[in-house]
Design an enzyme around this catalytic site. Structure first.
Site, PDB file in Angstrom:
ATOM      1  N   HIS A   1      21.039  23.437  40.586  1.00  0.00           N
ATOM      2  CA  HIS A   1      19.828  23.570  41.404  1.00  0.00           C
ATOM      3  C   HIS A   1      20.023  22.861  42.757  1.00  0.00           C
ATOM      4  CE1 HIS A   1      15.386  23.247  42.208  1.00  0.00           C
ATOM      5  NE2 HIS A   1      15.780  22.133  42.779  1.00  0.00           N
ATOM      6  N   GLU A   2      20.525  21.621  42.708  1.00  0.00           N
ATOM      7  CA  GLU A   2      20.732  20.867  43.960  1.00  0.00           C
ATOM      8  C   GLU A   2      21.785  21.544  44.831  1.00  0.00           C
ATOM      9  OE1 GLU A   2      18.571  18.729  44.651  1.00  0.00           O
ATOM     10  OE2 GLU A   2      17.758  18.504  42.632  1.00  0.00           O
TER      11      GLU A   2
HETATM   12 ZN   LIG Z   1      14.866  21.054  44.309  1.00  0.00          ZN
END
Ligand SMILES: [Zn+2]
Length: 399
Positions: free
Chosen positions: A244-245
């Site tokens: 996600h990051e």
């Molecule tokens: Zn985020």
């Protein structure tokens, strides 16, 4: 309908605990109080010409133009921080301890508050005079030039924050778990992210909540994992969070949000320009200053900027939620472990005392991320790779 959608994973969203519901409800009340207080403080400075008196003191102590501004800022920040102290202490110390979300020591809290005040003061003294120079030199166009300067400053601040500011409060270093780091770096290289961009921070000193984020600009752009998250999540869950990051990183979300705030700042400065002149004409005598280019106008400008920021908050949240959703999609596509992704969201829900399906007003005004329940629903239903369908972000993956 849920059965049909749940084709990629079967992670159930638990009901929030009673404590989480209380945390949510009291948090909403606290938020309203904080918003109101943040507008009341500048109003207090404006009442009975108090800011005008501070301005006169600053002028007699500071003598010249620059030092008048500097002295005013010192006085303003000191009073401002004292007025903020009770609510800040309650919200970030007492309340967090009450809900078992923090083991932070009292000394550490005050030391951080002191450092925060100092950073705030230095930043104000270093940069605020630029805006007052613009107000003086260009009474009709200052809002436009302020937008330009504000934009340049926000890029600069984003650049220095991870290297000069954040390390004042916490220790940042490479990941301690070398095996996990290897897995993460493998995933990162698939996303085309070069080495040296992943950091671990000792947030367990301050909180038991879990988080990870992307910060910095250009050379200082990096992914930071809280040590609490590393301790509480399984390696597969952490890999999804990293995915996600990495989505934020690869899709240049920092750049896009700086651009968004740049555009917003022009709008907010313009509205502030229009309404500040209107209010000044009406209440000149009460405020205790007669021209916006006097430093005593600071509370009025802050009040108006505060009001317009609050009013545009729903749009800012919407922009943020859109990016978060795309980062979720990126994380799912690169990690391809929907079960672990769903469990990671459940861990976030439980450790951060979150309510998975907050009300629509909360989402509209406050939610920078999609509700965790919706994020789990998405992970349960999004897996185009299992059907051989194309991935949205495939072009960003190296293999
Ligand atoms: Zn985020």
């Amino acid at each position: 309908m849920f059965e049909i959608l749940a084709q990629c994973a079967h992670v159930a969203v638990p009901e929030p605990s009673e404590e989480a519901v209380r945390f949510y409800q009291s948090g909403n009340v606290l938020w309203i109080v904080q918003q109101a207080w943040s507008l009341i403080i500048p109003l207090l400075f404006l009442m009975k010409g108090f800011t005008g008196k501070l301005g006169s003191i600053a002028k007699s102590w500071g003598r010249n133009w620059f030092f008048t501004i500097a002295v005013y800022i010192v006085l303003f920040v000191a009073i401002y921080q004292i007025l903020n102290l009770p609510l800040d202490f309650y919200s970030s110390y007492i309340r967090m301890h009450d809900y078992g979300l923090s083991n932070q020591s009292l000394e550490r809290w005050f030391s951080n508050y002191g450092k925060g005040t100092l950073v705030f003061l230095i930043g104000m003294v270093a940069f605020l005079w630029i805006f007052y120079l613009l107000l003086k030199k260009s009474p009709k166009r200052w809002w436009f030039y302020s937008g330009l300067v504000g934009t340049a400053l926000s890029f600069f601040m984003m650049f220095i924050q991870p290297i000069w500011i954040d390390p004042l409060f916490n220790k940042f270093g490479p990941m301690k778990d070398k095996e996990l780091e290897q897995q993460i770096l493998q995933l990162a290289s698939r996303a085309g992210i070069e080495q040296g961009r992943v950091f671990e921070v000792d947030k367990s000193e301050d909180t038991s909540m879990l988080n990870a984020y992307v910060i910095g600009f250009g050379k200082t752009n990096r992914i930071v994992l809280w040590d609490t998250l590393i301790q509480q999540m399984t390696p597969d869950q952490i890999l999804f969070v990293m995915g996600h990051e990495m989505g934020h990183y690869v899709l240049h979300h920092i750049w896009w949000s700086l651009l968004y705030y740049a555009l917003l700042s022009f709008v907010i400065f313009y509205l502030t320009y229009r309404s500040a002149h209107f209010l000044l004409n009406k209440y000149r005598d009460r405020f205790g200053f007669h021209d916006l280019s006097q430093i005593a106008s600071l509370p009025l400008l802050l009040l108006l900027i505060g009001v317009y920021s609050l009013l545009t908050e729903p749009l800012s949240n919407f922009v943020s939620r859109t990016m978060e959703h795309e980062a979720d999609r990126f994380g799912l596509e690169i990690a391809q472990n929907n079960e672990a992704a769903g469990e990671a969201f459940i861990a976030l829900q439980q450790k951060n005392l979150a309510v998975p399906r907050p009300g629509p007003i909360y989402v509209f005004w406050r939610a920078s991320h999609p509700p965790l329940g919706e994020r789990v629903d998405f992970t349960n239903s999004y897996c185009p790779w299992t059907e051989g369908k194309p991935l949205k972000y495939e072009s960003h993956f190296s293999q």
